[in-house]
Design an enzyme around this catalytic site. Structure first.
Site, short mmCIF file in Angstrom:
data_model
loop_
_atom_site.label_atom_id
_atom_site.label_comp_id
_atom_site.label_asym_id
_atom_site.label_seq_id
_atom_site.Cartn_x
_atom_site.Cartn_y
_atom_site.Cartn_z
N THR A 185 -19.20 27.99 -23.08
CA THR A 185 -18.60 27.94 -24.41
C THR A 185 -19.64 27.61 -25.47
OG1 THR A 185 -16.53 27.18 -23.46
CG2 THR A 185 -16.91 26.66 -25.77
N ARG A 213 -3.94 30.32 -18.50
CA ARG A 213 -4.75 29.10 -18.55
C ARG A 213 -5.40 28.92 -19.91
NH1 ARG A 213 -10.49 27.59 -19.34
NH2 ARG A 213 -10.84 25.69 -18.15
N VAL A 214 -5.37 27.69 -20.42
CA VAL A 214 -6.07 27.31 -21.64
C VAL A 214 -6.91 26.08 -21.33
CG1 VAL A 214 -5.83 26.45 -24.00
CG2 VAL A 214 -4.30 28.24 -23.16
N GLY A 215 -8.16 26.10 -21.76
CA GLY A 215 -9.05 24.98 -21.52
C GLY A 215 -9.14 24.04 -22.69
N THR A 236 -18.48 21.20 -23.50
CA THR A 236 -18.51 22.46 -22.77
C THR A 236 -18.50 22.13 -21.29
OG1 THR A 236 -19.67 24.57 -22.46
CG2 THR A 236 -21.03 22.62 -22.74
N GLY A 237 -18.13 23.11 -20.48
CA GLY A 237 -18.05 22.88 -19.04
C GLY A 237 -16.63 23.03 -18.55
N MET A 238 -16.26 22.27 -17.54
CA MET A 238 -14.92 22.37 -16.97
C MET A 238 -13.90 21.75 -17.92
SD MET A 238 -12.95 23.52 -14.77
CE MET A 238 -14.27 24.28 -13.83
N GLY A 239 -13.15 22.61 -18.58
CA GLY A 239 -12.24 22.17 -19.63
C GLY A 239 -11.19 21.19 -19.17
#
Length: 325
Positions: A185, A213-215, A236-239
């Site tokens: 992101t 899916r939404v992060g 940023t990364g695993m939401g």
């Protein structure tokens, strides 16, 4: 007694200088202001084309809000970036769905989630912020609003992304793919010449995510948060991990308590590590900026960096990390 007289004489002398010379008074005032604040643009990952554009706008006198929107739009248009905007990797059903949010210095915010067929979700998010009484629009409602605002529909699934998706269907198991390579992101913070801060975050999300899916990226307080009196942060990364800790909001609050951006980012990452026994299986990274223009960054895995444009110079800056190899 002598100390009291000294204080009284000093106060009278300073008052006389202030009243007697407007120039000297101005200089004294300048000494008390934050003189280190200058236009600066910073973004997650090595997106220097984005920060160069935003930084050049800031140096030309643009507002932080205009600069941050145009800056992240660079990556939304970058077909080689399969994690943001046009050309983004689809979900498991082949849909390219985009999420974005934006915040202005006055604390106002706009967001869109699960937006299809619009290449610049950050601009739609800004329209949500400025043209509606809402903060977030989703799915078909977000698309309808975008069209009403003059945005043009476009097929965002490129031949390259479609090919990669079909290859994934043949070889990958139908479960979340959690690593540090399949999403990057862009989150950006800009400070203009007035010292005002704005931020934006935009993404196509986790590659081959479950439909719907939404992060964290469009969630105010998770992927992005700022307080113009304190500073801002982007993640940023695993939401999912960032949302659970409300990471960007946490960082700003830690800066409010007196931590510098580096200390605040590290504390936010350490909390995620403490809460997740499987932290080695995903990446979480933050970048933060305070009102002095100081930058900090911290992440779980080595390899994250942030782009910065300041005083006409563009740099890529490796982030400190919890895991060193």
């Amino acid at each position: 007694m002598q100390r009291r007289k000294f204080i009284e004489r000093s106060a009278i002398s300073l008052a006389g200088i202030s009243l007697g010379s407007g120039l000297i008074s101005t200089n004294l005032f300048a000494m008390t202001k934050n003189t280190s604040t200058k236009p600066v643009a910073v973004a997650t990952w090595n997106f220097q084309n984005a920060t160069k554009l935003a930084g050049a706008m800031l140096e030309d006198g643009a507002s932080a809000l205009d600069a941050v929107e145009k800056g992240v739009m660079v990556e939304e248009s970058n077909l080689k970036n399969t994690t943001v905007g046009d050309g983004g990797a689809p979900d498991r059903d082949g849909n390219v769905t985009l999420d974005a949010c934006i915040m202005s210095p006055d604390g106002n915010a706009g967001s869109v989630v699960y937006l299809k067929e619009i290449a610049h979700p950050v601009s739609v998010a800004r329209k949500v912020m400025e043209e509606t009484p809402h903060v977030m629009l989703a799915g078909e409602g977000a698309l309808q609003f975008a069209i009403q605002q003059g945005f043009k529909r476009k097929n965002l699934l490129t031949e390259e992304s479609e090919k990669a998706w079909k290859e994934w269907l043949e070889h990958k198991q139908y479960k979340p793919i959690i690593n540090i390579e399949n999403h990057d992101t862009i989150g950006m913070l800009c400070m203009d010449e007035n010292g005002d801060i704005a931020g934006a975050c935009t993404t196509s999300g986790l590659s081959y995510k479950m439909n719907g899916r939404v992060g964290d990226s469009p969630i105010i307080g998770a992927g992005l948060f700022l307080d113009n009196e304190i500073g801002g942060a982007v993640g940023t990364g695993m939401g999912e991990a960032i949302m659970k800790s409300v990471g960007s909001f946490l960082i700003v609050e830690l800066m409010r308590q007196g931590k510098n951006p580096q200390e605040a980012c590290k504390e936010a990452v350490l909390r995620t590590i403490k809460q997740n026994a499987n932290f080695r299986d995903f990446q979480v990274a933050y970048v933060a900026m305070n009102k002095k223009g100081e930058i900090g960054s911290y992440c779980i895995h080595k390899g994250f960096s942030y782009a910065k444009f300041h005083n006409g110079e563009s740099t890529n800056n490796p982030s400190d990390s919890y895991l060193k190899d």
